[in-house]
Design a protein around this motif. Sequence first.
Motif, PDB file in Angstrom:
ATOM      1  N   ILE A 127       0.260  -3.841  10.513  1.00  0.00           N
ATOM      2  CA  ILE A 127      -0.576  -4.417   9.456  1.00  0.00           C
ATOM      3  C   ILE A 127       0.217  -4.639   8.168  1.00  0.00           C
ATOM      4  N   VAL A 128       0.992  -3.637   7.774  1.00  0.00           N
ATOM      5  CA  VAL A 128       1.644  -3.685   6.459  1.00  0.00           C
ATOM      6  C   VAL A 128       2.942  -4.481   6.493  1.00  0.00           C
TER       7      VAL A 128
ATOM      8  N   GLY B 120      -4.493  -0.283  -2.192  1.00  0.00           N
ATOM      9  CA  GLY B 120      -3.930   0.911  -1.593  1.00  0.00           C
ATOM     10  C   GLY B 120      -2.752   1.494  -2.338  1.00  0.00           C
ATOM     11  N   ALA B 121      -2.436   0.972  -3.528  1.00  0.00           N
ATOM     12  CA  ALA B 121      -1.340   1.553  -4.307  1.00  0.00           C
ATOM     13  C   ALA B 121      -1.825   2.761  -5.093  1.00  0.00           C
TER      14      ALA B 121
ATOM     15  N   ALA C  55       1.840   8.804   1.070  1.00  0.00           N
ATOM     16  CA  ALA C  55       1.324   8.715  -0.304  1.00  0.00           C
ATOM     17  C   ALA C  55      -0.147   8.311  -0.291  1.00  0.00           C
ATOM     18  N   MET C  56      -0.525   7.467   0.645  1.00  0.00           N
ATOM     19  CA  MET C  56      -1.928   7.057   0.755  1.00  0.00           C
ATOM     20  C   MET C  56      -2.798   8.187   1.309  1.00  0.00           C
TER      21      MET C  56
ATOM     22  N   PRO D 217       0.828  -1.199   0.000  1.00  0.00           N
ATOM     23  CA  PRO D 217       0.000   0.000   0.000  1.00  0.00           C
ATOM     24  C   PRO D 217       0.868   1.256   0.000  1.00  0.00           C
ATOM     25  N   GLY D 218       0.459   2.225  -0.803  1.00  0.00           N
ATOM     26  CA  GLY D 218       1.198   3.475  -0.865  1.00  0.00           C
ATOM     27  C   GLY D 218       2.303   3.472  -1.908  1.00  0.00           C
ATOM     28  N   GLU D 219       2.587   2.318  -2.508  1.00  0.00           N
ATOM     29  CA  GLU D 219       3.598   2.285  -3.555  1.00  0.00           C
ATOM     30  C   GLU D 219       3.028   2.845  -4.867  1.00  0.00           C
TER      31      GLU D 219
END
Lengths: 315, 315, 315, 315
Positions: B157-158, A189-190, B303-304, A165-167
Motif C-alpha cells: 500500500i505505502v 498517518g504522519a 511509529a504509527m 505514513p509514520g513519518e
Amino acid sequence: MKAVLFEQFGQPPRVQTVPDPTPSAEGVVIKVEATGLCRSDWHGWMGHDPDVVLPHVPGHELAGTVLAAGRQVTRWKKGDRVTVPFVGGCGHCHECHSGNHQVCEQQFQPGFTAWGSFAEYVAVDYADTNLVALPDELDFATAASLGCRFVTSFRAIVDQGRVKPGEWVAVHGCGGVGLSAIMIASAMGANVIAIDLTDEKLAFARTMGAVATVNARDGKDVVGAVKEITKGGAHVSIDALGHPATCFNSIANLRRRGRHVQVGLMVGEHARAQVPMAQVIAHELEIYGSHGMQAFRYQDMMAMIRTGKLTPQQL
Amino acid sequence: MKAVLFEQFGQPPRVQTVPDPTPSAEGVVIKVEATGLCRSDWHGWMGHDPDVVLPHVPGHELAGTVLAAGRQVTRWKKGDRVTVPFVGGCGHCHECHSGNHQVCEQQFQPGFTAWGSFAEYVAVDYADTNLVALPDELDFATAASLGCRFVTSFRAIVDQGRVKPGEWVAVHGCGGVGLSAIMIASAMGANVIAIDLTDEKLAFARTMGAVATVNARDGKDVVGAVKEITKGGAHVSIDALGHPATCFNSIANLRRRGRHVQVGLMVGEHARAQVPMAQVIAHELEIYGSHGMQAFRYQDMMAMIRTGKLTPQQL
Amino acid sequence: MKAVLFEQFGQPPRVQTVPDPTPSAEGVVIKVEATGLCRSDWHGWMGHDPDVVLPHVPGHELAGTVLAAGRQVTRWKKGDRVTVPFVGGCGHCHECHSGNHQVCEQQFQPGFTAWGSFAEYVAVDYADTNLVALPDELDFATAASLGCRFVTSFRAIVDQGRVKPGEWVAVHGCGGVGLSAIMIASAMGANVIAIDLTDEKLAFARTMGAVATVNARDGKDVVGAVKEITKGGAHVSIDALGHPATCFNSIANLRRRGRHVQVGLMVGEHARAQVPMAQVIAHELEIYGSHGMQAFRYQDMMAMIRTGKLTPQQL
Amino acid sequence: MKAVLFEQFGQPPRVQTVPDPTPSAEGVVIKVEATGLCRSDWHGWMGHDPDVVLPHVPGHELAGTVLAAGRQVTRWKKGDRVTVPFVGGCGHCHECHSGNHQVCEQQFQPGFTAWGSFAEYVAVDYADTNLVALPDELDFATAASLGCRFVTSFRAIVDQGRVKPGEWVAVHGCGGVGLSAIMIASAMGANVIAIDLTDEKLAFARTMGAVATVNARDGKDVVGAVKEITKGGAHVSIDALGHPATCFNSIANLRRRGRHVQVGLMVGEHARAQVPMAQVIAHELEIYGSHGMQAFRYQDMMAMIRTGKLTPQQL
Ligand SMILES: [Zn+2]
Ligand SMILES: [Zn+2]
Ligand SMILES: [Zn+2]
Ligand SMILES: [Zn+2]
Ligand SMILES: [Zn+2]
Ligand SMILES: [Zn+2]
Ligand SMILES: [Zn+2]
Ligand SMILES: [Zn+2]
C-alpha cells in the motif's frame, strides 16, 4: 450590484453600486454566497501587490452558485455550487498543460488580478479549468475558507512534501496554514510536531492531531527539541508562517535526506532568506516552494471531507 | 532445545530435541516468545517450496529476545526485544545495497531457507540488516503476527501502491493480507472498498476502515460495482488473495492511470496470469509486484503503531 | 477541397471533392504539407476501430501550416508551421487537467474520431492544447512522421520507462516504434539490446545506437540471451511489436525490480495477454502501458532534435 | 610501508616508513596503483576538517588491487582491481540500509577519518559495501580520478537533479566537478549551458558537450543570459563551484518548477547562504544538496564508460 470597493491604497473601502459582471467566453459569473478575508487581502489593500489596479474590489476566498456561463464553458451551468482556488490557471500555457496551474504564467486571481468576491457577483475566467464542484455536505462558509490556507496546506503536505505514513512532520507556526497542515498530515498517518509561541495555540494544535508540541518562546532551542522528539530530526518540515527564523529552523531540524516545504510567504526584506547550506549539502536536504493548489486536485481533498477524514469546519 | 520438526513432506511434524543453534558471525540466536502460522507454512510442509531441505523446522512469523549475537553484530545485544521480516537480506548484494532487501539475491528466510521459529530458539543471519526493535507497547504475540501479512500489506500500500490521501483503493480479498491493507490504506487517508465473498468478512472490513464493500458472490459484476462506487474506477487496487479472477478484476477496475499491486501469491498453474493488456495500454495502467518488506522500513510502521494510528492487534 | 475518402470499410478509397473544413471556436484548420500512413490506418479502414464513422477521410500523421484559427484560440495564427500528436486532448477533463492528454476521456484523433490529413486541409480541435510548433530545422515530411511512432516511443522510454543513463534497455521488435525507441534510449545514455527476426533489421538497429542484438529466429531463447548480455536482465524492456510472445519475453527478461513498457498494441484475440505473474511478484517487476504523448511534451523532444541529439530523419 | 605523512596542520608532509595496515574483519587492504589530489586534501591538511587526527596520511582519490581481505568479506579477493567512493558507508545504519551510503551516519572516508592513499597500501573498511570493481578497459589513473569529482557530478545530475533528455541544464563553474557534470548531462541528452569566468574554460566546456556558454566576467547578468538562451530559465541548474554568488544565480536562473542542485561545498563563512526564497515559493523551485555517490551506483556509470558514452579520461 453592490460591492466593497477601494479607490486608494490604504484608504477605507466603501460599499458601492457597480455594473454587474458578465462572463467571458470561457468564464462564469458566480453569485457569492460566502467570502473570507486573510493577510493577502491586507497586502493587496496596502498596495504591496503589483497585480492590483485601482479602483479595486478584494476577495479571493469564495463560494457560491454559478449565475451565468460563457459560450465556451462545457462543464458548468447555472445553479452549480462551486468554489475556486486562489490561483486560477489560464489553461493554455506550458505550466497549465503540464498540470501545474498553481504556477501558471498568466494567473487569474480574483481579488488581485481582477475584481474579487466582496460583492454580490464575481467573474471567474477559464471556468472549465478553475471551478470546483462542492459536495452537498459542504456548506458555503466552510467551502469559502478552503480556497486559500487549507488547499495551500494540502498541496504543501501531500504533493510537495509527499509525506508518508509514520513519518515525523514538523509544522512551524499554528495559524490557519499551520493548523490545516497539522490536520492533513495527521489524516495521512504522519506524526506531527506543532511549534508556536503560545500554549493555547499548541493545545488547539493537539486537538487537530499533533502528537507533540514545542513552545518556541524565550529563545527555546527549537531545532534541538525537534531532533530530540524525533530521534534525529523531522522527515518533513514546513514553515507555515513565513519568517526568516521559522524558515531556517524548519530546514535545520530535518534528519538526513529530509524535506522542507516553504509555504509562508517571504516578502519585502525577507524575499531573500538564509539557509544552512552546508547542512543541505552534507545531509542532502531538499527544499521545496509551494504555491496554492490546482482545481483538479481538490477531488481527493473533497473525497476526504466527504468521508470525514478531513474536517475543515473545525478550524 | 525442543523444536517442531518434520522429516518428510506432508508427514506430521513431531516435537523433538535438537542441538541448540549458535549465532553466525553476523547473526543472532533469538529466544522465541511468539510464533505464527500461515498458508506459506503449508506450502513448505507440502514440498512446494524448493528452498526447504529435510528434516525441517518451520516458522517465519516470530518475535522474541536476543539470546546471543555473533562477533560482527554491532546493533544488537542480549535481551533486546525483536522481530524479523519473513524475507531477510544478505546485506551484500546489489539489491540489498540499493535498499531492496525484500528482493535480495540470496534471501534468508527462517522457516524456509533455514530452520524456523517452531522451536525454543531460532538463528537469524545478517542481524544488523534484518532485525527490528520492538517498541515497549508492542506485545510479542502481535509482533509475531506483523512479519508476514501485515508488513507485506504495508509495503504494497505505502511503497509500491504509493497510495495518496483521498484516493480510492480497492482491496480484493479480506483475509489477513486484505484486512491489513484496508487498515493501512484507511490510516493514510484513502477511501477503501473491500471485496470478498461473505457479508461477515465485509462487515469486519468496515470496522477496519472500509467505507464501501462489494460482495463478489454469484457472478457479481465486481468491476462494474467498483467503477460505479468510485465514479470511474479505483486509483489503486490490490489483489490480496492471489487468484486469476481477483488479479484480473483488480486490474480491470482501475481508472485511467490507476495502479494495481499484486500481493497474493500466484503459484503452480496460476504462475502465469491473464491481464487485460489492451486496457493497460489505452489507459496507461500500472502493475506492480510486491514482496515482503525491508527491516529498515518497519520504523515508520512502528511509529504509527506507537501513536495508535495502526492497531494490528485488532486483526 | 480534394480528399481521399472511403465510403465502405475495406473498399478502395477515392479522391473526391468535399467541402472545405472550418475551424471550431477552439480549433484550427491546417493546410496539410505532409502526411504519413501506418498500420493504425489499415485497422481504421478495415472497420476495427469503433471511432471511425463512414464516409471517412483517414490520416493522423501530419504536418502543415495553420490556415485559420477559431475565435477562442490564443496561441496560434495563420502561417504557423505545426504538427499534432495522434491523440489530442479535450483540455477540459480530469486527465487533461492533470497533464495526461494522452489518456483524455474525450480524445480527438484526426483520421479516426474526425476526418484526417489525406486531404488538402484538416481541422484540429482544441488547438491551444494540441498543436506543436515546428522548429525551422525540421522539414514537414520528418515532422509528419513524428506524431505516431516516434512520440509514442519517446513517452514510452522517457516518461513511462523512466530510463536512466547506463541502464540496459531491451527493445523487442525493430519496426518504426522499436527503432525510434533504440535511438531515444541511446541518446539518453542507456545501453540498448535490439531484438528482431532478421539480421538486416538488427544491423540497422546498431546504426541507431544498439550496442547488442539478439536474433529471435528459430526458437532462440531470447530471455536467456538478454539475461546473459546484461548479467542478470534488462532494467527496462519494451514490447514495441505488440504480440503475446514479445510481451511475455519483455517481462521475463527483466532483472529484479525491472520495468516493462507495453507499447505495441494488443488487439482482438491478443487483448488479454499472459504475463509471468509469479516472477512479477517475487522480483517486484513493474508493467506500464504507454499511449501516445501529450503535445506539451514535444518541447523536450524538439530541443533534442534541434541540437542533433535525436535525428528522426534517419528512420 | 612508505607513506606521505604530516604531523602538524599546515606543515610540509614527509615520506616516512610506517607499519603496513592490516584488514579489519569487514575491510580490505588495497595496494595503491594511482592516487589523486583535490581541494578537500588542502582543507584536511590546513586543519579545517575535524575528522582528521594527527599524524595523518591524506589521499581519498584512489585505485589499486586488493592485497588482503578480512574474514567477513564475501565479495572481494586478492588481486581484484578496485576503486572506492570518497564517502564509504558503514553498511549498518538507517541511511546505509535505505541505500543512501553517501549520507551514512558513521562515514568512512580514507584520507580523512582514516589514513589515506598517499601510501603504498591503504585500508578500506566495510569492503562489501564500499568497493567498486574496475572494468578492464579502465586504467588505474582514470579510475582514481573518478571517486571524487566525477561521481559527485554523476549523482548530482542523474540521481539528485534527475535530468531528463531535452532539458536545459545550467552548470555554474567549469572546474573538475562542472566539466564532469557537463559531460554527464550531455550524455543523457540534455542541452547544457556552461558558465565560467574565462573563455578558455568555456571553450573546453564545449568540447565536453555544452551547447551554449555564458562568460560571467565583469558583472555580466548571468541569470538574464541563461533565461534568454533557454527561453524562460533552466530546468536544472547546479552550482559546481560553491560560492554564494553561483549558488544564488543557479537558483535564480531556473524556470518555474526548476531544480537546483548544490554540489560545490559551502564552508566557513559561506555555510549559510542567501537564496531567493520569494521566487522559490512563487515558482515552486526545488533545491537539493548532493554529497558523493554510493558504491553500488557506480554500476551504471561504469556501463556508460564501457560503451564509450562517458569518457572521463578526457577531463
Ligand atoms: Zn487568503
Ligand atoms: Zn496557464
Ligand atoms: Zn506467513
Ligand atoms: Zn542481498
Ligand atoms: Zn480531456
Ligand atoms: Zn500512425
Ligand atoms: Zn577529491
Ligand atoms: Zn551507515
